[in-house]
Each structure stands twice: as structure tokens, then as C-alpha cells.
Design a protein around this motif. Structure first.
Motif: not given
Length: 122
Positions: A49, A59-60, A65, A69, A81, A104
Motif C-alpha cells: 500500500a 494504492y493497494y 485490496k 487499509t 496498516l 508504488t
């Protein structure tokens, strides 16, 4: 001194939850993208993430996903996280990292924590 320190990793049963924390110090936290990466045995670093300076871009990885979170608190210089519905394949050393710009992938990240072990058991 500029440093990132992760905490929260431990042994957890599959389907359970874990919350990782990263405390930053000695850097302009508010102007940095923060990322969470993991390294499973025999594998390279994977970006789990990322969250931009103000939290506006997130971004995940597809593999997490809907289950993980990411959040940040710029007043406390921390990022977290939240990991839910953990799977065996989530077992890895988890790192927080910092980048000057949005990223990312591991390359642009120039500051890394030492990592915290997350082990998911069946």
C-alpha cells in the motif's frame, strides 16, 4: 536522525486481524509519500500500500485490496496498516518506507524501516 520504526507484527491465525504502525522521525513527514512493503521468504519486496502526503492518493496491491487499509496521521508523524482477513500468504516481513514523490514500486523509496514480522498460521 531520520528513521522509520515499525511495530505490531506478530503471530496471528488465518482470518484474523493485525494493525501495523510506523513512527517517523527526523524527516519532513508531511511532504513524503509513505509506503508499506513486504518481503516473503524467497521473494523480493512487494508494495502492499502507498499513501500520498495528504492522504489524497492511495494504492493497494491487488492481493490485499479489500482486506488492508492504509492511513496516516501527519500530526503524529505516523502511518498505519490495518490488515483484516489475513491469509497464510500474507506471512512476510513488513516494512514502512518513505519517498519524496508518489510511488508504488520499491525503487523511489529512499528511507526504510527495519521491518516487523507478520506470521499467519492455519
Amino acid at each position: 536522525q531520520r528513521q522509520l520504526v515499525e511495530s505490531g507484527g506478530e503471530l496471528v491465525q488465518a482470518g484474523g486481524s493485525l494493525r501495523l504502525a510506523c513512527q517517523a522521525s527526523g524527516l519532513a513527514f508531511r511532504s513524503r509519500t509513505m509506503g508499506w512493503f513486504r518481503r516473503a521468504p524467497g521473494k523480493g519486496r512487494e508494495c502492499v500500500a502507498s499513501i500520498s502526503e495528504s492522504g489524497g492518493r492511495i494504492y493497494y496491491a491487488e492481493s490485499v485490496k479489500g482486506r488492508f487499509t492504509v492511513a496516516r496521521d501527519n500530526d503524529k508523524n505516523t502511518t498505519h496498516l490495518q490488515m483484516d482477513s489475513l491469509k497464510l500468504e500474507d506471512t512476510a516481513v513488513y516494512f514502512c518506507a518513505s519517498s519524496f514523490t508518489w510511488a508504488t514500486t520499491p525503487g523511489p523509496y529512499d528511507m526504510w524501516g527495519q521491518g516487523t514480522q507478520v506470521t499467519v498460521s492455519s
